[in-house]
Design an enzyme around this catalytic site. Sequence first.
Site, PDB file in Angstrom:
ATOM      1  CG  PHE A  60      -2.323  -0.394   0.985  1.00 61.40           C
ATOM      2  CD1 PHE A  60      -3.069   0.169  -0.031  1.00 61.40           C
ATOM      3  CD2 PHE A  60      -2.937  -1.330   1.794  1.00 61.40           C
ATOM      4  CE1 PHE A  60      -4.379  -0.189  -0.241  1.00 61.40           C
ATOM      5  CE2 PHE A  60      -4.257  -1.698   1.595  1.00 61.40           C
ATOM      6  CZ  PHE A  60      -4.972  -1.128   0.576  1.00 61.40           C
ATOM      7  CG  HIS A  61       3.249   2.285  -3.521  1.00 58.13           C
ATOM      8  ND1 HIS A  61       3.025   3.244  -4.475  1.00 58.13           N
ATOM      9  CD2 HIS A  61       3.133   1.088  -4.146  1.00 58.13           C
ATOM     10  CE1 HIS A  61       2.780   2.650  -5.641  1.00 58.13           C
ATOM     11  NE2 HIS A  61       2.845   1.340  -5.462  1.00 58.13           N
ATOM     12  CG  MET A  62       1.150   8.649  -3.117  1.00 58.04           C
ATOM     13  SD  MET A  62       0.387   9.372  -1.675  1.00 58.04           S
ATOM     14  CE  MET A  62       1.701  10.426  -1.143  1.00 58.04           C
TER      15      MET A  62
ATOM     16  CD  GLU B  37       0.907  -0.277  -7.924  1.00 60.26           C
ATOM     17  OE1 GLU B  37       1.422  -1.153  -7.221  1.00 60.26           O
ATOM     18  OE2 GLU B  37       1.245   0.892  -7.864  1.00 60.26           O
TER      19      GLU B  37
END
Length: 87
Positions: A14-16, A87
């Site tokens: 859970f990055h930006m 993604e």
Amino acid sequence: MVSKKLTLNNASGFHMRPASVFATAMAKFQSDVTIDFNSSKINAKSLLNIIAACIKCGSEFVVECNGPDEEEALAKAVELIEGGLGE
């Protein structure tokens, strides 16, 4: 209240960007949406709270939805997580 245990499967966690996708989608629902991770309750409508939780690829957590559109909110959360958050 409805809930489901999920595993984060996108390689970057859970990055930006994926956190933004998730928080933005959850903000459209009236129901409260919470991520229960490592005994912490995280507001799933808050980008900063999701990022601060440091949820990595392979992590298991529970998404809980409570409110008038809880079923729809949970279905969308599951769709996003299982779909890799774009993604």
